[in-house]
Design a protein around this motif. Structure first.
Motif, PDB file in Angstrom:
ATOM      1  N   VAL A  44      28.162  28.182  69.765  1.00 28.67           N
ATOM      2  CA  VAL A  44      28.507  29.207  68.791  1.00 28.67           C
ATOM      3  C   VAL A  44      28.906  28.496  67.509  1.00 28.67           C
ATOM      4  CG1 VAL A  44      30.006  31.142  68.241  1.00 28.67           C
ATOM      5  CG2 VAL A  44      29.249  30.809  70.595  1.00 28.67           C
ATOM      6  N   ALA A  45      28.262  28.849  66.422  1.00 25.73           N
ATOM      7  CA  ALA A  45      28.553  28.213  65.142  1.00 25.73           C
ATOM      8  C   ALA A  45      28.854  29.271  64.097  1.00 25.73           C
ATOM      9  CB  ALA A  45      27.371  27.363  64.695  1.00 25.73           C
ATOM     10  N   LYS A  46      29.702  28.929  63.183  1.00 22.73           N
ATOM     11  CA  LYS A  46      29.941  29.808  62.042  1.00 22.73           C
ATOM     12  C   LYS A  46      28.851  29.533  61.015  1.00 22.73           C
ATOM     13  CE  LYS A  46      34.947  30.200  62.522  1.00 22.73           C
ATOM     14  NZ  LYS A  46      36.269  29.974  61.889  1.00 22.73           N
ATOM     15  N   ARG A  47      28.485  30.583  60.340  1.00 19.39           N
ATOM     16  CA  ARG A  47      27.439  30.443  59.315  1.00 19.39           C
ATOM     17  C   ARG A  47      27.822  29.329  58.333  1.00 19.39           C
ATOM     18  NH1 ARG A  47      26.030  33.588  54.577  1.00 19.39           N
ATOM     19  NH2 ARG A  47      27.980  34.730  54.835  1.00 19.39           N
ATOM     20  N   GLY A  48      26.855  28.450  58.100  1.00 19.09           N
ATOM     21  CA  GLY A  48      27.111  27.332  57.199  1.00 19.09           C
ATOM     22  C   GLY A  48      27.423  26.022  57.895  1.00 19.09           C
ATOM     23  N   GLN A  49      27.740  26.088  59.189  1.00 23.16           N
ATOM     24  CA  GLN A  49      28.034  24.866  59.938  1.00 23.16           C
ATOM     25  C   GLN A  49      26.747  24.139  60.314  1.00 23.16           C
ATOM     26  OE1 GLN A  49      30.385  26.081  63.364  1.00 23.16           O
ATOM     27  NE2 GLN A  49      32.274  25.365  62.407  1.00 23.16           N
ATOM     28  N   ASP A  50      26.871  22.852  60.524  1.00 20.93           N
ATOM     29  CA  ASP A  50      25.762  22.066  61.032  1.00 20.93           C
ATOM     30  C   ASP A  50      25.871  21.973  62.557  1.00 20.93           C
ATOM     31  OD1 ASP A  50      25.861  19.530  58.372  1.00 20.93           O
ATOM     32  OD2 ASP A  50      25.318  21.661  58.351  1.00 20.93           O
ATOM     33  N   VAL A  51      24.719  21.971  63.233  1.00 22.62           N
ATOM     34  CA  VAL A  51      24.721  21.820  64.684  1.00 22.62           C
ATOM     35  C   VAL A  51      23.708  20.759  65.104  1.00 22.62           C
ATOM     36  CG1 VAL A  51      25.449  24.200  65.121  1.00 22.62           C
ATOM     37  CG2 VAL A  51      23.012  23.628  65.090  1.00 22.62           C
ATOM     38  N   ALA A  52      23.965  20.148  66.249  1.00 20.93           N
ATOM     39  CA  ALA A  52      23.044  19.150  66.800  1.00 20.93           C
ATOM     40  C   ALA A  52      22.804  19.487  68.266  1.00 20.93           C
ATOM     41  CB  ALA A  52      23.625  17.755  66.659  1.00 20.93           C
ATOM     42  N   LEU A  53      21.545  19.607  68.624  1.00 14.54           N
ATOM     43  CA  LEU A  53      21.157  19.971  69.979  1.00 14.54           C
ATOM     44  C   LEU A  53      20.430  18.779  70.592  1.00 14.54           C
ATOM     45  CD1 LEU A  53      19.693  23.516  69.156  1.00 14.54           C
ATOM     46  CD2 LEU A  53      22.076  22.844  69.498  1.00 14.54           C
ATOM     47  N   ARG A  54      20.796  18.460  71.830  1.00 21.96           N
ATOM     48  CA  ARG A  54      20.263  17.253  72.458  1.00 21.96           C
ATOM     49  C   ARG A  54      19.294  17.595  73.575  1.00 21.96           C
ATOM     50  NH1 ARG A  54      22.504  11.772  74.007  1.00 21.96           N
ATOM     51  NH2 ARG A  54      21.574  11.302  76.057  1.00 21.96           N
ATOM     52  N   CYS A  55      18.273  16.766  73.705  1.00 28.59           N
ATOM     53  CA  CYS A  55      17.294  16.912  74.788  1.00 28.59           C
ATOM     54  C   CYS A  55      17.073  15.569  75.472  1.00 28.59           C
ATOM     55  CB  CYS A  55      15.968  17.427  74.233  1.00 28.59           C
ATOM     56  SG  CYS A  55      14.618  17.418  75.451  1.00 28.59           S
ATOM     57  N   ASP A  56      17.220  15.566  76.796  1.00 26.38           N
ATOM     58  CA  ASP A  56      16.885  14.384  77.610  1.00 26.38           C
ATOM     59  C   ASP A  56      15.616  14.696  78.396  1.00 26.38           C
ATOM     60  OD1 ASP A  56      20.021  14.054  77.349  1.00 26.38           O
ATOM     61  OD2 ASP A  56      19.190  12.127  77.963  1.00 26.38           O
ATOM     62  N   PRO A  57      14.487  14.150  77.983  1.00 25.61           N
ATOM     63  CA  PRO A  57      13.239  14.463  78.689  1.00 25.61           C
ATOM     64  C   PRO A  57      13.169  13.728  80.024  1.00 25.61           C
ATOM     65  CG  PRO A  57      12.841  12.794  77.031  1.00 25.61           C
ATOM     66  CD  PRO A  57      14.288  13.189  76.899  1.00 25.61           C
ATOM     67  N   ILE A  58      12.147  14.055  80.778  1.00 27.84           N
ATOM     68  CA  ILE A  58      11.907  13.329  82.026  1.00 27.84           C
ATOM     69  C   ILE A  58      11.562  11.876  81.679  1.00 27.84           C
ATOM     70  CG2 ILE A  58      10.385  13.152  84.030  1.00 27.84           C
ATOM     71  CD1 ILE A  58      10.173  16.232  83.934  1.00 27.84           C
ATOM     72  N   SER A  59      12.150  10.944  82.393  1.00 29.87           N
ATOM     73  CA  SER A  59      11.943   9.530  82.104  1.00 29.87           C
ATOM     74  C   SER A  59      10.459   9.170  82.137  1.00 29.87           C
ATOM     75  CB  SER A  59      12.700   8.690  83.146  1.00 29.87           C
ATOM     76  OG  SER A  59      12.474   7.316  82.933  1.00 29.87           O
ATOM     77  N   GLY A  60      10.012   8.478  81.093  1.00 34.28           N
ATOM     78  CA  GLY A  60       8.622   8.043  81.042  1.00 34.28           C
ATOM     79  C   GLY A  60       7.680   9.025  80.385  1.00 34.28           C
ATOM     80  N   HIS A  61       8.162  10.220  80.084  1.00 36.94           N
ATOM     81  CA  HIS A  61       7.288  11.204  79.428  1.00 36.94           C
ATOM     82  C   HIS A  61       7.088  10.835  77.963  1.00 36.94           C
ATOM     83  CE1 HIS A  61       7.202  14.920  82.271  1.00 36.94           C
ATOM     84  NE2 HIS A  61       6.908  13.791  82.885  1.00 36.94           N
ATOM     85  N   VAL A  62       5.837  10.790  77.574  1.00 40.00           N
ATOM     86  CA  VAL A  62       5.472  10.355  76.224  1.00 40.00           C
ATOM     87  C   VAL A  62       5.674  11.470  75.206  1.00 40.00           C
ATOM     88  CG1 VAL A  62       3.499   9.682  74.801  1.00 40.00           C
ATOM     89  CG2 VAL A  62       3.862   8.597  77.040  1.00 40.00           C
ATOM     90  N   SER A  63       5.262  12.681  75.593  1.00 43.04           N
ATOM     91  CA  SER A  63       5.265  13.808  74.654  1.00 43.04           C
ATOM     92  C   SER A  63       6.542  14.633  74.792  1.00 43.04           C
ATOM     93  CB  SER A  63       4.060  14.708  74.912  1.00 43.04           C
ATOM     94  OG  SER A  63       2.850  14.040  74.607  1.00 43.04           O
TER      95      SER A  63
END
Lengths: 115, 116
Positions: free
Chosen positions: B12-31
């Motif tokens: 939940v972010a207030k309008r104007g805030q910056d956010v960072a979303l993280r993704c850990d893919p399956i190991s070895g996946h190129v795309s």
């Protein structure tokens, strides 16, 4: 750009009835993929079709790719409550055309099964 | 084995805030792909990485959106100065090879972003 249209948007069926969703593209597709998203879940890959006129079966699910590779369908025989979810088709291409790595998803068909 | 993971699951972010979303893919996946999914809609493509190279960012809706995958594994989607229209589920997907849309994509559970 390339668009993928799906119909119907919603389908309510009685358990045991059949269900079909249709996917149509404005351009010829090199391949098409189908995904299922359960309520509150994330899309899960079902199948990919590549050849013109291809038909593939997975138990009660039958997938078809049209001869012109512009349309596809998913047919479920004798639906069960476990089939509930939204079914998406997805094809390559999109806004940027050449050099695009996009997979363009349809809006999906939401299937409800009444026990 | 471990699938694709994303964090946080809810933001939940207030309008104007910056956010960072993280993704850990399956190991070895190129795309690796990022998608935005609004309620009742299909996933909409945002950007694509092949290893650390961002080969397609044509779906990013504005210059407030930025994605990176510096070492070819973990990826971060950053949204600056969030707006209410940014509220959506952000999905990350990975696939094994560089044949981006010819391969099965494995999706993470998504991050549901709500901008107040």
């Amino acid at each position: 750009g390339q668009q993928v249209m799906q119909i119907p948007q919603y389908q309510h069926v009685q358990e045991g009835e059949d269900f079909t969703t249709y996917c149509n593209s404005s351009t010829t597709l090199s391949n098409i993929q189908w995904y299922k998203q359960r309520p509150g879940g994330h899309p899960v890959f079902l199948i990919q079709l590549v050849k013109s006129g291809e038909v593939k079966k997975q138990k009660r699910l039958t997938f078809q790719f049209g001869e012109a590779k512009k349309n596809s369908s998913l047919h479920i025989t004798a639906t069960q409550t476990t089939d509930v979810g939204t079914y998406f088709c997805a094809g390559p291409g999109g806004y940027s055309g050449a050099g695009s790595y996009q997979l363009t998803f349809g809006k999906g068909t939401k299937l409800s099964v009444i026990p | 084995g471990a699938g694709v993971s994303q964090s946080p699951r809810y933001k939940v972010a207030k309008r104007g805030q910056d956010v960072a979303l993280r993704c850990d893919p399956i190991s070895g996946h190129v795309s690796l792909f990022w998608y935005q999914q609004a309620l009742g809609q299909g996933p909409e493509f945002l950007t694509y990485f092949q290893n650390e190279a961002q080969l397609d960012k044509s779906g990013l809706p504005s210059d407030r959106f930025f994605a990176e995958r510096p070492e070819g594994s973990v990826s971060t989607l950053k949204i600056q100065r969030t707006q209410q229209e940014d509220s959506a589920v952000y999905l990350c997907a990975s696939s094994l090879s560089r044949l981006a849309f010819y391969n099965e994509q494995f999706f993470g559970p998504g991050t549901r972003l709500t901008v107040l």
